[in-house]
Design a protein around this motif. Structure first.
Motif, mmCIF file in Angstrom:
data_model
loop_
_atom_site.group_PDB
_atom_site.id
_atom_site.type_symbol
_atom_site.label_atom_id
_atom_site.label_comp_id
_atom_site.label_asym_id
_atom_site.label_seq_id
_atom_site.Cartn_x
_atom_site.Cartn_y
_atom_site.Cartn_z
ATOM 1 N N TYR A 12 0.837 -1.203 0.000
ATOM 2 C CA TYR A 12 0.000 0.000 0.000
ATOM 3 C C TYR A 12 0.871 1.252 0.000
ATOM 4 O O TYR A 12 0.682 2.167 -0.811
ATOM 5 C CB TYR A 12 -0.939 -0.001 1.210
ATOM 6 N N ALA A 13 1.834 1.296 0.911
ATOM 7 C CA ALA A 13 2.714 2.468 1.018
ATOM 8 C C ALA A 13 3.523 2.663 -0.261
ATOM 9 O O ALA A 13 3.679 3.799 -0.734
ATOM 10 C CB ALA A 13 3.646 2.318 2.216
ATOM 11 N N ILE A 15 2.764 1.581 -3.356
ATOM 12 C CA ILE A 15 1.846 1.983 -4.432
ATOM 13 C C ILE A 15 1.493 3.459 -4.291
ATOM 14 O O ILE A 15 1.517 4.207 -5.273
ATOM 15 C CB ILE A 15 0.565 1.117 -4.418
ATOM 16 N N LEU A 16 1.191 3.894 -3.084
ATOM 17 C CA LEU A 16 0.816 5.289 -2.857
ATOM 18 C C LEU A 16 1.979 6.230 -3.176
ATOM 19 O O LEU A 16 1.782 7.262 -3.830
ATOM 20 C CB LEU A 16 0.328 5.494 -1.422
ATOM 21 N N ALA A 17 3.191 5.879 -2.772
ATOM 22 C CA ALA A 17 4.358 6.720 -3.065
ATOM 23 C C ALA A 17 4.585 6.834 -4.571
ATOM 24 O O ALA A 17 4.835 7.924 -5.099
ATOM 25 C CB ALA A 17 5.596 6.153 -2.378
ATOM 26 N N VAL A 18 4.492 5.710 -5.272
ATOM 27 C CA VAL A 18 4.666 5.725 -6.728
ATOM 28 C C VAL A 18 3.526 6.520 -7.376
ATOM 29 O O VAL A 18 3.754 7.313 -8.294
ATOM 30 C CB VAL A 18 4.735 4.286 -7.294
ATOM 31 N N ALA A 19 2.302 6.322 -6.893
ATOM 32 C CA ALA A 19 1.150 7.050 -7.453
ATOM 33 C C ALA A 19 1.324 8.555 -7.287
ATOM 34 O O ALA A 19 1.009 9.328 -8.206
ATOM 35 C CB ALA A 19 -0.145 6.583 -6.792
ATOM 36 N N GLU A 20 1.835 8.996 -6.135
ATOM 37 C CA GLU A 20 2.071 10.430 -5.918
ATOM 38 C C GLU A 20 3.044 10.963 -6.967
ATOM 39 O O GLU A 20 2.827 12.035 -7.548
ATOM 40 C CB GLU A 20 2.590 10.671 -4.508
ATOM 41 N N GLU A 21 4.109 10.219 -7.257
ATOM 42 C CA GLU A 21 5.089 10.649 -8.259
ATOM 43 C C GLU A 21 4.483 10.651 -9.654
ATOM 44 O O GLU A 21 4.698 11.588 -10.430
ATOM 45 C CB GLU A 21 6.314 9.725 -8.231
ATOM 46 N N GLU A 22 3.747 9.604 -9.983
ATOM 47 C CA GLU A 22 3.144 9.502 -11.320
ATOM 48 C C GLU A 22 2.092 10.583 -11.549
ATOM 49 O O GLU A 22 2.018 11.162 -12.630
ATOM 50 C CB GLU A 22 2.538 8.108 -11.532
ATOM 51 N N VAL A 23 1.272 10.850 -10.531
ATOM 52 C CA VAL A 23 0.248 11.895 -10.677
ATOM 53 C C VAL A 23 0.926 13.259 -10.798
ATOM 54 O O VAL A 23 0.513 14.093 -11.598
ATOM 55 C CB VAL A 23 -0.765 11.846 -9.513
ATOM 56 N N ALA A 24 1.991 13.471 -10.047
ATOM 57 C CA ALA A 24 2.729 14.737 -10.153
ATOM 58 C C ALA A 24 3.308 14.902 -11.552
ATOM 59 O O ALA A 24 3.343 16.010 -12.092
ATOM 60 C CB ALA A 24 3.834 14.796 -9.108
ATOM 61 N N PHE A 50 -6.858 0.047 -4.102
ATOM 62 C CA PHE A 50 -7.554 1.228 -4.629
ATOM 63 C C PHE A 50 -8.516 0.750 -5.712
ATOM 64 O O PHE A 50 -8.142 0.647 -6.883
ATOM 65 C CB PHE A 50 -6.545 2.237 -5.201
ATOM 66 N N PRO A 51 -9.763 0.453 -5.354
ATOM 67 C CA PRO A 51 -10.704 -0.155 -6.295
ATOM 68 C C PRO A 51 -11.091 0.732 -7.491
ATOM 69 O O PRO A 51 -11.653 0.237 -8.463
ATOM 70 C CB PRO A 51 -11.921 -0.483 -5.435
ATOM 71 N N SER A 52 -10.781 2.010 -7.415
ATOM 72 C CA SER A 52 -11.092 2.908 -8.538
ATOM 73 C C SER A 52 -10.009 3.976 -8.644
ATOM 74 O O SER A 52 -9.258 4.211 -7.692
ATOM 75 C CB SER A 52 -12.457 3.580 -8.327
ATOM 76 N N ARG A 53 -9.952 4.610 -9.784
ATOM 77 C CA ARG A 53 -9.011 5.727 -9.975
ATOM 78 C C ARG A 53 -9.318 6.825 -8.956
ATOM 79 O O ARG A 53 -8.408 7.430 -8.384
ATOM 80 C CB ARG A 53 -9.105 6.271 -11.398
ATOM 81 N N ALA A 54 -10.597 7.076 -8.713
ATOM 82 C CA ALA A 54 -10.985 8.113 -7.744
ATOM 83 C C ALA A 54 -10.451 7.774 -6.352
ATOM 84 O O ALA A 54 -9.973 8.657 -5.634
ATOM 85 C CB ALA A 54 -12.501 8.278 -7.709
ATOM 86 N N ALA A 55 -10.514 6.499 -5.959
ATOM 87 C CA ALA A 55 -9.997 6.090 -4.646
ATOM 88 C C ALA A 55 -8.494 6.341 -4.561
ATOM 89 O O ALA A 55 -7.994 6.811 -3.540
ATOM 90 C CB ALA A 55 -10.310 4.618 -4.388
ATOM 91 N N ALA A 59 -6.586 9.178 -2.163
ATOM 92 C CA ALA A 59 -5.484 8.819 -1.266
ATOM 93 C C ALA A 59 -4.257 9.680 -1.545
ATOM 94 O O ALA A 59 -3.581 10.131 -0.621
ATOM 95 C CB ALA A 59 -5.138 7.341 -1.421
ATOM 96 N N VAL A 60 -3.973 9.931 -2.831
ATOM 97 C CA VAL A 60 -2.813 10.744 -3.215
ATOM 98 C C VAL A 60 -2.922 12.153 -2.637
ATOM 99 O O VAL A 60 -1.956 12.702 -2.112
ATOM 100 C CB VAL A 60 -2.652 10.791 -4.755
ATOM 101 N N PHE A 61 -4.101 12.728 -2.706
ATOM 102 C CA PHE A 61 -4.285 14.117 -2.275
ATOM 103 C C PHE A 61 -4.760 14.258 -0.832
ATOM 104 O O PHE A 61 -4.881 15.373 -0.326
ATOM 105 C CB PHE A 61 -5.266 14.825 -3.212
ATOM 106 N N SER A 62 -5.016 13.157 -0.168
ATOM 107 C CA SER A 62 -5.631 13.166 1.157
ATOM 108 C C SER A 62 -4.910 14.035 2.184
ATOM 109 O O SER A 62 -5.540 14.845 2.873
ATOM 110 C CB SER A 62 -5.726 11.730 1.668
ATOM 111 N N GLU A 63 -3.610 13.876 2.308
ATOM 112 C CA GLU A 63 -2.868 14.604 3.342
ATOM 113 C C GLU A 63 -2.950 16.112 3.139
ATOM 114 O O GLU A 63 -3.198 16.868 4.079
ATOM 115 C CB GLU A 63 -1.409 14.147 3.338
ATOM 116 N N ARG A 64 -2.757 16.556 1.915
ATOM 117 C CA ARG A 64 -2.805 17.993 1.643
ATOM 118 C C ARG A 64 -4.219 18.533 1.795
ATOM 119 O O ARG A 64 -4.416 19.639 2.281
ATOM 120 C CB ARG A 64 -2.288 18.289 0.231
ATOM 121 N N VAL A 65 -5.208 17.763 1.358
ATOM 122 C CA VAL A 65 -6.599 18.194 1.507
ATOM 123 C C VAL A 65 -6.937 18.312 2.987
ATOM 124 O O VAL A 65 -7.586 19.275 3.404
ATOM 125 C CB VAL A 65 -7.565 17.235 0.766
ATOM 126 N N GLU A 66 -6.470 17.370 3.801
ATOM 127 C CA GLU A 66 -6.699 17.455 5.248
ATOM 128 C C GLU A 66 -6.062 18.717 5.823
ATOM 129 O O GLU A 66 -6.631 19.364 6.705
ATOM 130 C CB GLU A 66 -6.168 16.209 5.964
#
Length: 187
Positions: A12-13, A15-24, A50-55, A59-66
């Motif tokens: 999970y960690a 995937i999320l780290a890679v997703a943050e880089e890819e989305v950036a 992450f069952p959907s792209r939205a999920a 998750a990628v933007f969660s920390e900053r949105v919080e």
């Protein structure tokens, strides 16, 4: 409550780290398959977490949105309701202009006032800024009828329009300032 195995937490960690880089790098259209390859997992593992792209985007933007939500809560009791709202809009503009893909994520699922097409980021931001907007409206600092959706749409539009500018943050803030001031000089 299910406890995740250690390897599942690591996946999970990663995937999320890679997703943050890819989305950036590629925005909200970042390839889920590329994320899986770079993270060293299969596509099914990505979809299990992450069952959907939205999920995944939430998750990628969660920390900053919080952090934006926390800032809105802090500003709710500020003495100057207009200044508090504008400070928060400035913070949202900074983040939307600097976090490639956030503006797309906020608008991709539709309008915040359409319950069938709301994403978690939009919902959280809307709930957090609503008290600021209400206070500014009561103080006469915002035109009647302005909604949270209007404000978020305005900022996301500015962020999308300035995404490829040489200094997107500065240009986004310039355009936000122009919007707040209005187009016509006061006579």
């Amino acid at each position: 409550m299910t406890v995740q195995r250690a390897d599942a937490r690591r996946n999970y960690a990663r995937i999320l780290a890679v997703a943050e880089e890819e989305v950036a790098a590629h925005g909200v259209d970042a390839s889920l398959e590329q994320i899986a390859r770079t993270a060293g997992v299969g596509s099914a593992t990505v979809r299990r977490h992450f069952p959907s792209r939205a999920a995944l985007l939430n998750a990628v933007f969660s920390e900053r949105v919080e952090a934006l939500c926390a800032r809105a809560r802090e500003l709710t009791e500020a003495a100057d309701a207009r200044a508090a709202l504008l400070e928060w809009l400035g913070a949202l503009t900074t983040y939307a202009a600097s976090a490639r893909g956030l503006a797309d994520a906020l608008v991709q699922d539709g309008r915040m006032d359409d319950p069938d097409h709301v994403n978690a980021c939009s919902t959280k931001l809307g709930g957090a800024v609503e008290p600021l907007l209400e206070r500014a409206a009561r103080a006469g600092a915002v035109a009647p009828g302005v909604t949270v959706t209007d404000l978020v749409t305005l900022v996301t539009g500015i962020a999308l329009a300035t995404e490829h500018h040489t200094d997107p943050n500065a240009e986004a803030h310039r355009l936000l300032g122009l919007t707040v001031a209005g187009l016509s000089p006061r006579g």
